[in-house]
Write an enzyme that holds these catalytic residues in place. Structure first.
Site, short mmCIF file in Angstrom:
data_model
loop_
_atom_site.label_atom_id
_atom_site.label_comp_id
_atom_site.label_asym_id
_atom_site.label_seq_id
_atom_site.Cartn_x
_atom_site.Cartn_y
_atom_site.Cartn_z
N ASP A 69 0.83 -1.21 0.00
CA ASP A 69 0.00 0.00 0.00
C ASP A 69 0.87 1.26 0.00
O ASP A 69 2.09 1.19 -0.16
CB ASP A 69 -0.98 -0.03 1.18
CG ASP A 69 -0.29 0.04 2.54
OD1 ASP A 69 0.96 0.19 2.59
OD2 ASP A 69 -0.99 -0.05 3.56
N GLU B 279 3.95 1.06 2.16
CA GLU B 279 4.86 -0.06 1.90
C GLU B 279 4.52 -1.24 2.80
O GLU B 279 5.41 -1.93 3.29
CB GLU B 279 6.35 0.33 2.08
CG GLU B 279 6.68 1.81 2.23
CD GLU B 279 7.00 2.50 0.90
OE1 GLU B 279 6.83 1.84 -0.13
OE2 GLU B 279 7.38 3.68 0.92
N GLU C 161 8.14 14.51 7.98
CA GLU C 161 7.21 13.45 7.57
C GLU C 161 6.16 13.24 8.65
O GLU C 161 4.98 13.11 8.38
CB GLU C 161 8.01 12.16 7.35
CG GLU C 161 7.19 10.96 6.98
CD GLU C 161 8.07 9.73 6.81
OE1 GLU C 161 8.56 9.19 7.84
OE2 GLU C 161 8.29 9.31 5.66
C1 BGC Z 1 6.06 6.13 3.09
C2 BGC Z 1 5.70 6.26 1.64
C3 BGC Z 1 6.50 7.35 0.97
C4 BGC Z 1 7.98 7.20 1.25
C5 BGC Z 1 8.79 8.37 0.72
C6 BGC Z 1 7.56 6.01 3.25
O1 BGC Z 1 7.85 5.97 4.60
O2 BGC Z 1 5.46 4.97 3.63
O3 BGC Z 1 4.34 6.55 1.50
O4 BGC Z 1 6.25 7.28 -0.40
O5 BGC Z 1 8.18 7.13 2.63
O6 BGC Z 1 8.33 9.57 1.21
#
Ligand code: BGC
Length: 392
Positions: A168, A171, A327
């Protein structure tokens, strides 16, 4: 760490500095790095992150940046034409290739899969980049012909593969069919058909896969009246806010859309901070400002601009003193004992994350329009998006 209750940075200024940051970090190839500094992401560009970043840059009037990203996606896909043709042929022959032979989720800036292991088979980004192209074309009147061959390849790939279980957005759970993934695919197939660059056979292929995907979302993708995390799950996932909101696969004001927004608010939201899903343990399962913005976009589309502004303010409050957006933040953790193991493995979590900056920009534009100085090319006037024109 910035407290969400005391800090109320100027959102307009943060949107501008965010767009400048994204522009300054965009690779000369056109790829957007997910995060320039975080050990596990540095050097890679994701179709998912990048498509939403491009959509935000496009909405903010930075058309050229978005187009350079779409050009990069197109080059990546066209370089893999033989690989895609083989995947499609194998599927047609009833012998689909294994997950390890499907397209990667992220690429190095020069378009390679890279040498690091990743949870690689994910389909959503291939829908999302086409959706972002169509949004850009509608907004700026750009000529879609330059991306047509790559859009056609994407339609072939998705029409052959959309039903497959895969990892998903986060990941995780490659064994399931994720409803937000199907939603991103549906948005991409719809966009591909709307762009008007496909031949008749591919237009029909996109339309029939779209109809099936849409039917799945509205039947097996529903639990207790809201969209579900995966087919068979009763839970909700915050990524569903994207297909209800900015991607408009399920209208936000519909019963299904409103129930999904309500479930994300009820199960995943604390103050203005949104968790990914209830069992999240990644860096302790904190709150993701980009998800507050996706939820805010869904609220705008459903007509609740006040709630959207609260969510935008919360997302803005996560910016550090230098304007860098992370994030996730640790104000409210679902699994506080699970932070350390990730810090030990990869260092502190990603900051800046370009996708966070992008979603702040995108929600700010949705609420207040693009900045006055946003420039379109002289031949291509900027059109306000439908959602900007109507309050709902
Ligand atoms: C997230 C992803 C994202 C990636 C890069 C991962 O930790 O689960 O959704 O695309 O980081 O930002």
């Amino acid at each position: 760490m910035t407290s969400p209750t005391t800090a109320r940075p100027d959102v307009a200024a943060l949107a501008t500095s965010s767009a400048d940051l994204i522009a300054s970090l965009q690779d000369e190839s056109g790829a957007y790095p997910a995060s320039p500094t975080f050990s596990a992401y540095a050097g890679y560009s994701w179709f998912r992150d990048g498509a939403f970043i491009a959509d935000a840059m496009s909405a903010y009037g930075r058309a050229e940046s978005a187009e350079r990203f779409f050009d990069w996606c197109a080059r990546v896909l066209e370089a893999r034409r033989a690989e895609i043709d083989a995947i499609v042929a194998a599927s047609r022959d009833g012998q689909p290739v294994g997950d390890a032979h499907m397209l990667p989720t992220r690429f190095t800036f020069d378009g390679r899969a890279g040498d690091d292991e990743w949870w690689d088979f994910q389909l959503d980004g291939y829908g999302t980049w086409v959706w972002a192209v169509a949004e850009h074309v509608r907004r700026h009147g750009a000529d879609a012909a330059r991306w047509a061959p790559a859009v056609a390849l994407t339609v072939d790939y998705l029409a052959a593969s959309w039903k497959r279980p895969c990892f998903d957005w986060w990941e995780e759970h490659a064994e399931h069919v994720h409803v937000s993934t199907i939603g991103c695919i549906a948005a991409g197939l719809r966009a591909a058909a709307e762009l008007g660059v496909l031949d008749d056979a591919r237009t029909a292929l996109a339309a029939s896969a779209l109809a099936e995907a849409d039917a799945l979302i509205r039947s097996a993708g529903v639990a207790d009246g809201h969209l579900s995390k995966w087919v068979g799950s009763a839970a909700v996932d915050a990524s569903l806010a994207a297909i209800v909101g900015v991607m408009d696969v399920v209208p936000a004001a519909s019963d299904l859309g409103s129930a999904t927004i309500a479930a994300i608010e009820r199960d995943l939201t604390v103050d203005g901070g949104v968790h990914r899903f209830v069992d999240d343990t990644y860096f302790g399962g904190g709150q993701w400002p980009l998800l507050s913005c996706f939820l805010g976009l869904a609220h705008v589309r459903a007509g609740d601009r006040d709630r959207a502004r609260e969510l935008l303010a919360w997302a803005a409050s996560t910016a550090g003193p230098d304007g860098s957006m992370p994030e996730q933040v640790e104000h409210h953790l679902l699994a506080p004992t699970r932070v350390e193991e990730w810090v030990d493995r990869w260092g502190t979590s990603a900051d800046p994350l370009l996708w966070s900056h992008a979603m702040l920009i995108r929600l700010a534009v949705e609420l207040d329009g693009p900045p006055v100085a946003a420039t379109a090319r002289p031949s291509a006037p900027v059109h306000a998006s439908a959602s900007q024109e109507s309050p709902a």
